[in-house]
Design a protein around this motif. Structure first.
Motif, PDB file in Angstrom:
ATOM      1  N   ARG A  73      33.083  37.525  42.548  1.00  0.00           N
ATOM      2  CA  ARG A  73      33.743  36.621  41.686  1.00  0.00           C
ATOM      3  C   ARG A  73      33.804  37.123  40.207  1.00  0.00           C
ATOM      4  O   ARG A  73      35.006  36.974  39.769  1.00  0.00           O
ATOM      5  CB  ARG A  73      32.845  35.383  41.547  1.00  0.00           C
ATOM      6  CG  ARG A  73      32.432  34.535  42.519  1.00  0.00           C
ATOM      7  CD  ARG A  73      33.872  33.578  43.056  1.00  0.00           C
ATOM      8  NE  ARG A  73      34.278  34.516  44.412  1.00  0.00           N
ATOM      9  CZ  ARG A  73      35.551  34.240  44.514  1.00  0.00           C
ATOM     10  NH1 ARG A  73      36.439  33.342  43.981  1.00  0.00           N
ATOM     11  NH2 ARG A  73      36.162  34.909  45.677  1.00  0.00           N
ATOM     12  N   ILE A  74      33.063  38.099  40.005  1.00  0.00           N
ATOM     13  CA  ILE A  74      33.297  38.918  38.694  1.00  0.00           C
ATOM     14  C   ILE A  74      34.461  39.522  38.724  1.00  0.00           C
ATOM     15  O   ILE A  74      35.466  39.606  37.691  1.00  0.00           O
ATOM     16  CB  ILE A  74      32.142  39.572  38.456  1.00  0.00           C
ATOM     17  CG1 ILE A  74      31.117  38.791  37.934  1.00  0.00           C
ATOM     18  CG2 ILE A  74      32.542  40.656  36.996  1.00  0.00           C
ATOM     19  CD1 ILE A  74      29.527  39.618  37.670  1.00  0.00           C
ATOM     20  N   SER A  75      34.586  40.356  39.642  1.00  0.00           N
ATOM     21  CA  SER A  75      35.902  41.332  40.084  1.00  0.00           C
ATOM     22  C   SER A  75      37.118  40.483  40.122  1.00  0.00           C
ATOM     23  O   SER A  75      38.246  41.104  39.434  1.00  0.00           O
ATOM     24  CB  SER A  75      35.680  41.989  41.520  1.00  0.00           C
ATOM     25  OG  SER A  75      34.469  42.746  41.485  1.00  0.00           O
ATOM     26  N   VAL A  76      37.138  39.253  40.702  1.00  0.00           N
ATOM     27  CA  VAL A  76      38.570  38.473  40.564  1.00  0.00           C
ATOM     28  C   VAL A  76      38.709  37.889  39.229  1.00  0.00           C
ATOM     29  O   VAL A  76      39.819  37.961  38.848  1.00  0.00           O
ATOM     30  CB  VAL A  76      38.326  37.083  41.621  1.00  0.00           C
ATOM     31  CG1 VAL A  76      39.360  36.256  41.494  1.00  0.00           C
ATOM     32  CG2 VAL A  76      38.190  37.761  43.089  1.00  0.00           C
ATOM     33  N   GLY A  77      37.758  37.557  38.559  1.00  0.00           N
ATOM     34  CA  GLY A  77      37.913  37.183  37.077  1.00  0.00           C
ATOM     35  C   GLY A  77      38.378  38.115  36.199  1.00  0.00           C
ATOM     36  O   GLY A  77      39.190  38.089  35.321  1.00  0.00           O
ATOM     37  N   VAL A  78      37.725  39.559  36.246  1.00  0.00           N
ATOM     38  CA  VAL A  78      38.025  40.570  35.445  1.00  0.00           C
ATOM     39  C   VAL A  78      39.399  40.966  35.330  1.00  0.00           C
ATOM     40  O   VAL A  78      40.174  41.392  34.461  1.00  0.00           O
ATOM     41  CB  VAL A  78      37.064  41.531  35.618  1.00  0.00           C
ATOM     42  CG1 VAL A  78      37.726  42.901  34.974  1.00  0.00           C
ATOM     43  CG2 VAL A  78      35.741  41.210  35.022  1.00  0.00           C
ATOM     44  N   ALA A  79      39.852  41.007  36.858  1.00  0.00           N
ATOM     45  CA  ALA A  79      41.265  41.245  37.002  1.00  0.00           C
ATOM     46  C   ALA A  79      42.208  40.687  36.314  1.00  0.00           C
ATOM     47  O   ALA A  79      43.498  40.954  35.926  1.00  0.00           O
ATOM     48  CB  ALA A  79      41.554  41.504  38.674  1.00  0.00           C
ATOM     49  N   VAL A  80      41.893  39.552  35.873  1.00  0.00           N
ATOM     50  CA  VAL A  80      42.960  38.652  35.006  1.00  0.00           C
ATOM     51  C   VAL A  80      42.332  38.356  33.750  1.00  0.00           C
ATOM     52  O   VAL A  80      43.328  38.148  32.838  1.00  0.00           O
ATOM     53  CB  VAL A  80      42.925  37.146  35.924  1.00  0.00           C
ATOM     54  CG1 VAL A  80      43.811  36.166  34.878  1.00  0.00           C
ATOM     55  CG2 VAL A  80      43.679  37.195  37.164  1.00  0.00           C
ATOM     56  N   GLY A 122      39.645  30.279  30.237  1.00  0.00           N
ATOM     57  CA  GLY A 122      40.112  29.154  31.212  1.00  0.00           C
ATOM     58  C   GLY A 122      40.959  29.974  32.385  1.00  0.00           C
ATOM     59  O   GLY A 122      40.643  29.443  33.594  1.00  0.00           O
ATOM     60  N   ILE A 123      41.746  30.761  31.868  1.00  0.00           N
ATOM     61  CA  ILE A 123      42.458  31.578  32.954  1.00  0.00           C
ATOM     62  C   ILE A 123      41.930  32.244  33.996  1.00  0.00           C
ATOM     63  O   ILE A 123      41.978  32.093  35.270  1.00  0.00           O
ATOM     64  CB  ILE A 123      43.814  32.153  32.619  1.00  0.00           C
ATOM     65  CG1 ILE A 123      44.877  31.428  31.689  1.00  0.00           C
ATOM     66  CG2 ILE A 123      44.507  33.172  33.576  1.00  0.00           C
ATOM     67  CD1 ILE A 123      45.828  32.059  31.078  1.00  0.00           C
ATOM     68  N   PRO A 124      41.006  32.992  33.580  1.00  0.00           N
ATOM     69  CA  PRO A 124      40.100  33.569  34.797  1.00  0.00           C
ATOM     70  C   PRO A 124      39.117  32.711  35.411  1.00  0.00           C
ATOM     71  O   PRO A 124      38.911  32.953  36.439  1.00  0.00           O
ATOM     72  CB  PRO A 124      39.065  34.502  33.795  1.00  0.00           C
ATOM     73  CG  PRO A 124      39.820  34.853  32.580  1.00  0.00           C
ATOM     74  CD  PRO A 124      40.826  33.646  32.567  1.00  0.00           C
ATOM     75  N   THR A 125      38.612  31.665  34.823  1.00  0.00           N
ATOM     76  CA  THR A 125      37.992  30.814  35.658  1.00  0.00           C
ATOM     77  C   THR A 125      38.959  29.987  36.737  1.00  0.00           C
ATOM     78  O   THR A 125      38.293  29.848  37.981  1.00  0.00           O
ATOM     79  CB  THR A 125      37.256  29.767  34.682  1.00  0.00           C
ATOM     80  OG1 THR A 125      36.224  30.296  33.781  1.00  0.00           O
ATOM     81  CG2 THR A 125      36.383  28.834  35.605  1.00  0.00           C
TER      82      THR A 125
END
Length: 423
Positions: A73-80, A122-125
């Protein structure tokens, strides 16, 4: 096959986690919400990569399933999150360059922070939630890399996951171009705004602009390259249903290093995706870790620690001596100080006071009779007024009357179903 980047990557990722957080306190005090989001997300990403590189060095065992769920989940959020934080920075720089007034109220600052939080958090979440729709199974484990999120290369994955960094990067590029145009048109208002804004200096403004521009130049092409690989190197699996995409959800695919390093494309994709984040951390520290406010805080931290060991900072010294006798002031001039302390000021003889020739000779002479009396009469010698030669201009002896003048210390401090991509 051994990992050629070990332990270099683990060391640099941990260093990146530490150094990117060093400027956080003073940026937080200055309400630089976009910059704070950039630091926090980068630090979280570097720490995540550091932990994965240590746990899964030389193995593909599923030893921490709960951590893998969190890590992906962290990897997906950090990418954005990194492009989103850069967008916040560029947006703020544009607002400053295009300012119409030189002042900003506290309510406007609070509103700007809320908008930055909406973009940077908001966008990463939202991306973490939407990526779950096209997530084929829990996660993959790549040797020497660690847990990695899985995304099925289906048409729905592009609007839900793949294109977000590119879209955010394009919007950020638009703000960057508008910032340069507005700065060239409104340089006078820009200077006035920075003069009235105690939390933002010219140097900090241009460092922020350089950081956002460099991040934009490097991150956007890398994201575009990843999007190109997803679209061309693997077949696109058609979307059928939710149950089809999430079939066999608890499967954990593992990829030994000897297997995935045989593919040059796969190697470049994995290594580039994790080294880019470390580069962002070191780049940020390069821009802000050696600034004036950073060095000032380093000194404060150093002396705060040194005092606990009995080391005290040296007393402040005056770097400049200012003349207080010009333009009708109180008539004080600096006297050369040989004791190493703060400068001592003595009265300057006023030019408009003119003494007669006889008074001048009587005041400045030291005749032979005085010399003889001082030798043969100890009592007289002890009471004789001592004369000292003042080498400052004009050369006038300092009498006992002038020696009673108070000392002035005026030195203030200066200041395909399944998972055809790795991302």
């Amino acid at each position: 096959m051994t990992d050629p980047s070990y332990p270099a990557f683990s060391i640099f990722s941990f260093i990146g986690f530490v150094v990117v957080l060093i400027p956080l306190p003073w940026h937080f005090q200055a309400w630089n919400s976009g910059t704070c989001l950039f630091m926090i997300w980068t630090a979280v990403g570097c720490l995540n990569l550091f932990i994965n590189s240590i746990i899964w060095h030389g193995n593909v065992k599923d030893v921490a399933p709960i951590w893998c769920d969190i890590s992906t989940r962290i990897s997906v959020g950090v990418a954005v999150a990194i492009p989103a934080a850069s967008l916040c920075i560029n947006r703020r720089l544009y607002k400053i360059a295009a300012c119409q007034t030189a002042t900003i109220t506290r309510a406007e600052k609070r509103r700007a922070v809320m908008i930055d939080l909406l973009i940077g958090l908001g966008i990463p979440t939202l991306q973490m939630a939407l990526q779950f729709i096209v997530q084929g199974h829990r996660y993959n484990i790549w040797e020497d890399v660690g847990c990695y999120p899985t995304t099925v290369n289906t048409p729905a994955a592009y609007p839900l996951s793949f294109v977000w960094p590119n879209v955010i990067g394009l919007v950020s590029a638009g703000y960057c171009i508008m910032t340069l145009r507005a700065f060239m048109k409104r340089r006078a208002q820009f200077s006035s705004f920075l003069t009235s804004n105690s939390t933002l200096t010219v140097n900090r403004y241009f460092r922020l602009m350089s950081l956002a521009t460099v991040e934009l130049v490097f991150n956007t092409p890398i994201s575009a390259y990843g999007l190109y690989l997803n679209a061309t190197t693997t077949p696109i699996y058609p979307w059928k249903s939710w149950s089809d995409i999430h079939f066999d959800w608890y499967t954990i695919d593992v990829f030994p290093g000897a297997l995935w390093r045989q593919s040059t494309t796969q190697t470049v994709t994995l290594e580039l995706s994790r080294w880019t984040l470390v580069f962002c951390a070191l780049l940020f520290f390069g821009f802000f870790g050696f600034a004036d406010e950073a060095r000032k805080n380093y000194r404060m931290i150093y002396w705060a620690v040194a005092k606990r060991f009995g080391v005290t900072p040296p007393p402040p010294t005056a770097s400049k001596v200012f003349s207080l006798g010009s333009k009708g002031s109180n008539g004080l001039v600096p006297m050369k100080n040989t004791t190493g302390s703060l400068p001592v000021f003595v009265p300057r003889p006023q030019p408009h006071v003119r003494a007669s020739l006889a008074d001048s000779i009587a005041r400045n002479s030291y005749c032979k009779s005085d010399y003889t009396a001082s030798i043969h009469s100890p009592t007289t010698a002890n009471t004789t007024t001592e004369y000292k030669i003042d080498l400052t201009y004009p050369a006038t002896p300092i009498s006992s009357q002038s020696s009673q003048t108070s000392h002035y210390f005026n030195a203030p401090p200066h200041d395909f179903k399944r998972d055809n991509s790795a991302s």
